[in-house]
Design an enzyme around this catalytic site. Sequence first.
Site, PDB file in Angstrom:
ATOM      1  N   LYS A  35       0.826  -1.196   0.000  1.00 53.74           N
ATOM      2  CA  LYS A  35       0.000   0.000   0.000  1.00 53.74           C
ATOM      3  C   LYS A  35       0.865   1.253   0.000  1.00 53.74           C
ATOM      4  CE  LYS A  35      -0.396   0.110   5.058  1.00 53.74           C
ATOM      5  NZ  LYS A  35      -1.303   0.191   6.211  1.00 53.74           N
ATOM      6  N   ARG A 128     -11.227   0.690  14.834  1.00 54.20           N
ATOM      7  CA  ARG A 128     -10.974   1.441  13.612  1.00 54.20           C
ATOM      8  C   ARG A 128     -11.791   0.898  12.457  1.00 54.20           C
ATOM      9  NH1 ARG A 128      -4.973   1.537  10.995  1.00 54.20           N
ATOM     10  NH2 ARG A 128      -5.636  -0.579  10.460  1.00 54.20           N
ATOM     11  N   HIS A 160      -6.617  -6.807  12.742  1.00 53.84           N
ATOM     12  CA  HIS A 160      -5.336  -6.109  12.829  1.00 53.84           C
ATOM     13  C   HIS A 160      -4.992  -5.880  14.294  1.00 53.84           C
ATOM     14  CE1 HIS A 160      -2.051  -3.988  10.969  1.00 53.84           C
ATOM     15  NE2 HIS A 160      -2.294  -2.884  11.643  1.00 53.84           N
ATOM     16  N   ARG A 216       1.028 -10.665   7.112  1.00 57.66           N
ATOM     17  CA  ARG A 216       0.946  -9.519   6.220  1.00 57.66           C
ATOM     18  C   ARG A 216       2.068  -8.517   6.510  1.00 57.66           C
ATOM     19  NH1 ARG A 216      -4.181  -9.515   8.685  1.00 57.66           N
ATOM     20  NH2 ARG A 216      -3.637  -7.486   9.551  1.00 57.66           N
ATOM     21  N   TYR A 262      15.374  30.723   7.295  1.00 57.06           N
ATOM     22  CA  TYR A 262      14.282  31.554   7.807  1.00 57.06           C
ATOM     23  C   TYR A 262      14.313  31.667   9.328  1.00 57.06           C
ATOM     24  CZ  TYR A 262      12.024  31.257   3.206  1.00 57.06           C
ATOM     25  OH  TYR A 262      11.735  31.356   1.864  1.00 57.06           O
ATOM     26  N   CYS A 309      13.506  24.368   4.313  1.00 55.81           N
ATOM     27  CA  CYS A 309      12.652  25.188   3.453  1.00 55.81           C
ATOM     28  C   CYS A 309      11.828  24.291   2.528  1.00 55.81           C
ATOM     29  CB  CYS A 309      13.506  26.148   2.637  1.00 55.81           C
ATOM     30  SG  CYS A 309      14.607  27.164   3.648  1.00 55.81           S
ATOM     31  N   MET A 310      11.060  24.897   1.653  1.00 51.91           N
ATOM     32  CA  MET A 310      10.168  24.106   0.804  1.00 51.91           C
ATOM     33  C   MET A 310      10.922  23.118  -0.082  1.00 51.91           C
ATOM     34  SD  MET A 310       7.185  25.349  -1.843  1.00 51.91           S
ATOM     35  CE  MET A 310       6.210  26.094  -0.543  1.00 51.91           C
ATOM     36  N   ASP A 311      12.067  23.539  -0.615  1.00 45.96           N
ATOM     37  CA  ASP A 311      12.768  22.668  -1.554  1.00 45.96           C
ATOM     38  C   ASP A 311      14.284  22.646  -1.337  1.00 45.96           C
ATOM     39  OD1 ASP A 311      11.766  25.034  -4.118  1.00 45.96           O
ATOM     40  OD2 ASP A 311      13.157  25.281  -2.436  1.00 45.96           O
TER      41      ASP A 311
END
Length: 365
Positions: A35, A128, A160, A216, A262, A309-311
């Site tokens: 998954k 769940r 589970h 599993r 930052y 940072c973002m990238d």
Amino acid sequence: MTSFPSRALISRSAFAHNVGRVRAATDAEVMAIVKANAYGHGLERVARWAWEEGVRWFGVAQLAEALELRGYLPDARILTWIYSPSDDLAEALAAGLDLSVGSQWALEKLAGADRARVHIKVDTGMARGGLTMAELESCAERIASLEREGRIDVVGLWSHLARADEPDSEETARQIERFERARQVLADAGVVPQRLHLAASAGTLWHPAAHYDMVRPGIALYGLSPNPEVATAAELGLRAVMQLEADVMTVRDVPAGTGVSYGHTYVTGGDAHLGVVPLGYADGIPRMASNTAAVTVAGQTCPIRGKVCMDQFVVEGELAPGDVAVLFGDAATAATADDWAEATSTIGYEIVTRIGSHVPRVDAP
């Protein structure tokens, strides 16, 4: 040709090794859990490798991903368990998927099917998903009736474990008892599932009584421990399948008192040599890694300085443009995904699954 300055190396040999380690822990059949894009490692790649290692059962959460997997493995047994009351299951049934039935509405959704392959899911302690014991008792005769009519084939009974990663917890034994009760409820109605399955990776490694007919494993196949506080991946004999790395982009020398990134959450205490690694939170790097995690460059540990940072993010060390910075991988050569998880207050599962799909997955030995 367009290039990308980072990559996730995915090792077939490590994956095959981990399949072997799991098999050595049990006599039960193995269902490989693939998954979430094979825990971020690449669904098609990993599923084909598993098939070539002799795995014949596969598990994926999302119905769409199960249909995708069917295109790669036309002969595999594929179990899927997340779909909604509004979903049309015709395509899933036509594709020969095994469907989890963990609610009364799901059972009735298949009442008009022709030999739908189902795994009855019972809630033994997760609160769940799955039929409660009371629900199972109330609909056991309905399950039996639909099977007699040829509407469904009860391929499996499953549940589970909530605390299998805590080997000393008594909850697993209680869940096994509830699972046995569910088995008896079905048997009393004349329903005998072909497969019983309860254990994921932690259950496979630490709870033999939970193995039943099939296990599993998920995270263990990718070389991470279900609970590093109990045993690390290395102690379990597992090998990391993913190594995340990037090319150092720029470097600079800065004096003492220089604020980095930052908010200047890190200020250099002396002269420092800094480098920029072109990965960031848009690529799945936790912002919590700011000032806590580190990369490895040619055996040298280079701590992250300032905010991610973002990238991109900044590290300190003896670096040059083009050097390869390894974020995580095998414990023998770098920090592990579990190390990054500890540094960022999460779990190894999240570290590998959150790596952006745009980061190239590249075959490694």
